[in-house]
Design a protein around this motif. Structure first.
Motif, short mmCIF file in Angstrom:
data_model
loop_
_atom_site.label_atom_id
_atom_site.label_comp_id
_atom_site.label_asym_id
_atom_site.label_seq_id
_atom_site.Cartn_x
_atom_site.Cartn_y
_atom_site.Cartn_z
N ILE A 150 29.51 46.95 41.37
CA ILE A 150 29.68 45.58 40.88
C ILE A 150 30.05 45.53 39.40
O ILE A 150 31.01 44.84 39.03
CB ILE A 150 28.44 44.73 41.21
N PRO A 151 29.35 46.24 38.51
CA PRO A 151 29.76 46.17 37.09
C PRO A 151 31.17 46.69 36.85
O PRO A 151 31.91 46.13 36.04
CB PRO A 151 28.72 47.05 36.40
N VAL A 152 31.55 47.73 37.56
CA VAL A 152 32.88 48.32 37.39
C VAL A 152 33.97 47.35 37.85
O VAL A 152 34.96 47.11 37.14
CB VAL A 152 32.99 49.64 38.18
N LEU A 153 33.79 46.78 39.03
CA LEU A 153 34.80 45.89 39.58
C LEU A 153 34.83 44.55 38.85
O LEU A 153 35.91 43.95 38.67
CB LEU A 153 34.56 45.67 41.07
N ALA A 154 33.68 44.06 38.42
CA ALA A 154 33.64 42.81 37.66
C ALA A 154 34.38 42.97 36.34
O ALA A 154 35.15 42.08 35.93
CB ALA A 154 32.20 42.37 37.43
N ARG A 155 34.16 44.09 35.70
CA ARG A 155 34.87 44.35 34.44
C ARG A 155 36.36 44.50 34.69
O ARG A 155 37.18 43.97 33.93
CB ARG A 155 34.32 45.61 33.79
N ARG A 156 36.74 45.18 35.75
CA ARG A 156 38.15 45.34 36.07
C ARG A 156 38.81 43.99 36.31
O ARG A 156 39.93 43.72 35.84
CB ARG A 156 38.32 46.23 37.31
N ALA A 157 38.12 43.13 37.04
CA ALA A 157 38.66 41.79 37.29
C ALA A 157 38.88 41.04 36.00
O ALA A 157 39.93 40.41 35.79
CB ALA A 157 37.72 41.02 38.21
N ARG A 158 37.91 41.10 35.12
CA ARG A 158 38.02 40.40 33.85
C ARG A 158 39.17 40.96 33.01
O ARG A 158 39.96 40.20 32.41
CB ARG A 158 36.70 40.53 33.09
N GLU A 159 39.29 42.26 32.97
CA GLU A 159 40.34 42.89 32.18
C GLU A 159 41.74 42.56 32.70
O GLU A 159 42.70 42.59 31.94
CB GLU A 159 40.13 44.40 32.14
N HIS A 160 41.83 42.24 33.99
CA HIS A 160 43.12 41.90 34.57
C HIS A 160 43.37 40.39 34.62
O HIS A 160 44.30 39.94 35.29
CB HIS A 160 43.26 42.51 35.97
N GLY A 161 42.54 39.64 33.93
CA GLY A 161 42.82 38.22 33.75
C GLY A 161 42.04 37.24 34.58
O GLY A 161 42.39 36.06 34.62
N ALA A 162 40.99 37.68 35.26
CA ALA A 162 40.19 36.74 36.05
C ALA A 162 39.52 35.71 35.15
O ALA A 162 38.92 36.06 34.13
CB ALA A 162 39.14 37.49 36.86
N ASP A 163 39.61 34.45 35.55
CA ASP A 163 38.91 33.38 34.84
C ASP A 163 37.45 33.32 35.23
O ASP A 163 36.61 32.86 34.46
CB ASP A 163 39.54 32.02 35.16
N ILE A 164 37.15 33.72 36.46
CA ILE A 164 35.79 33.63 36.98
C ILE A 164 35.55 34.80 37.92
O ILE A 164 36.43 35.17 38.71
CB ILE A 164 35.56 32.28 37.70
N VAL A 165 34.35 35.38 37.83
CA VAL A 165 33.95 36.46 38.72
C VAL A 165 32.70 36.01 39.47
O VAL A 165 31.67 35.71 38.86
CB VAL A 165 33.67 37.77 37.96
N VAL A 166 32.83 35.95 40.77
CA VAL A 166 31.73 35.56 41.67
C VAL A 166 31.30 36.80 42.44
O VAL A 166 32.12 37.64 42.79
CB VAL A 166 32.20 34.46 42.65
N VAL A 167 30.01 36.89 42.70
CA VAL A 167 29.49 37.96 43.56
C VAL A 167 28.88 37.34 44.80
O VAL A 167 28.13 36.36 44.72
CB VAL A 167 28.46 38.84 42.82
N HIS A 168 29.21 37.90 45.94
CA HIS A 168 28.68 37.49 47.24
C HIS A 168 27.22 37.95 47.30
O HIS A 168 26.94 39.14 47.44
CB HIS A 168 29.51 38.15 48.33
N GLY A 169 26.30 37.00 47.15
CA GLY A 169 24.89 37.34 47.06
C GLY A 169 24.26 37.72 48.38
O GLY A 169 24.90 37.74 49.44
N GLU A 170 22.96 38.00 48.32
CA GLU A 170 22.21 38.50 49.46
C GLU A 170 21.78 37.38 50.41
O GLU A 170 20.60 37.15 50.67
CB GLU A 170 20.99 39.28 48.97
N THR A 171 22.79 36.69 50.94
CA THR A 171 22.52 35.67 51.95
C THR A 171 21.72 36.26 53.10
O THR A 171 21.86 37.45 53.42
CB THR A 171 23.85 35.10 52.47
N THR A 172 20.93 35.43 53.74
CA THR A 172 20.09 35.92 54.84
C THR A 172 20.84 36.06 56.15
O THR A 172 20.26 36.53 57.14
CB THR A 172 18.89 34.97 55.05
N VAL A 173 22.11 35.67 56.19
CA VAL A 173 22.85 35.69 57.45
C VAL A 173 23.92 36.78 57.51
O VAL A 173 24.71 36.83 58.44
CB VAL A 173 23.48 34.32 57.77
#
Length: 215
Positions: free
Chosen positions: A78-101
């Motif tokens: 997650i830290p690696v990919l979130a940083r990569r997204a930001r470096e490539h111009g992402a305005d927002i980084v969302v993580v798919h959380g630990e939903t119960t389903v």
């Protein structure tokens, strides 16, 4: 109105990006994040391919946030990919959380809440107070969701967010045209999670620029 969590045909959504934008505009949205599911195979491609929709969206009076939802990736990535997204111009980084389903890997919430490049933890399920406090320290919002199944724990998420001092966003996690919420539907989701009228007003008028540190 805003929605910080939507999907298009670039992952498992039903709509072209501009059709999603147009439908949102008609409902009164002024800020819309397109956050298709991403992992190491497509995180940079998604950001690049969505860039042309910005100008089209402006024609409809909608400010587009181009982003990704890191989904089912190992927590250590997650830290690696979130940083990569930001470096490539992402305005927002969302993580798919630990939903119960869904079988989201344990530790995903923790990895998201301790990552400086993450903006929003989507449908975080039975998130712990400890993780929420980490999110609050970094200005990461927790999501109150309209998505069926994921919304089972909205009440818990709100209670923990209150105690930790986290910002909360009210989002659709839209995959289909019918998933986009009207103004009244957004309020119903907020109140249904257990918000007071004052909390509802604050959540539904969230300062997105401040949340994303764009001021």
């Amino acid at each position: 109105m805003y929605d910080l969590h939507t999907h298009t045909i670039y992952s498992d959504g039903e709509l072209l990006p501009i059709e999603l934008v147009r439908r949102a505009a008609v409902l009164g949205y002024r800020t819309l994040a397109i956050t298709d599911h991403a992992d190491s195979t497509n995180v940079t491609r998604l950001i690049k391919e969505l860039q042309p929709v910005r100008e089209s969206a402006e024609s409809y009076g909608v400010a587009i946030l181009i982003g990704v939802e890191l989904t089912h990736v190992p927590p250590v990535e997650i830290p690696v990919l979130a940083r990569r997204a930001r470096e490539h111009g992402a305005d927002i980084v969302v993580v798919h959380g630990e939903t119960t389903v869904e079988p989201v890997a344990p530790g995903t919430n923790r990895a998201a809440c301790t990552c400086e490049y993450v903006d929003l933890l989507a449908h975080p399920g039975l998130i712990t107070l400890e993780d929420a406090k980490e999110a609050a320290e970094r200005g990461i919002a927790l999501e109150i969701t309209a998505r069926a199944g994921h919304n089972r724990t909205n009440g818990h998420v709100l209670r923990i967010a209150r105690e930790a001092g986290c910002a909360v966003s009210v989002d659709s996690d839209a995959h289909a045209p019918s998933d986009l919420m009207t103004r009244d539907a957004r309020k119903t989701v907020a109140l249904g999670a257990g918000m007071t009228e004052a909390e509802c007003i604050a959540a539904l008028s969230l300062d997105v620029d401040r949340l994303l540190h764009r001021f």
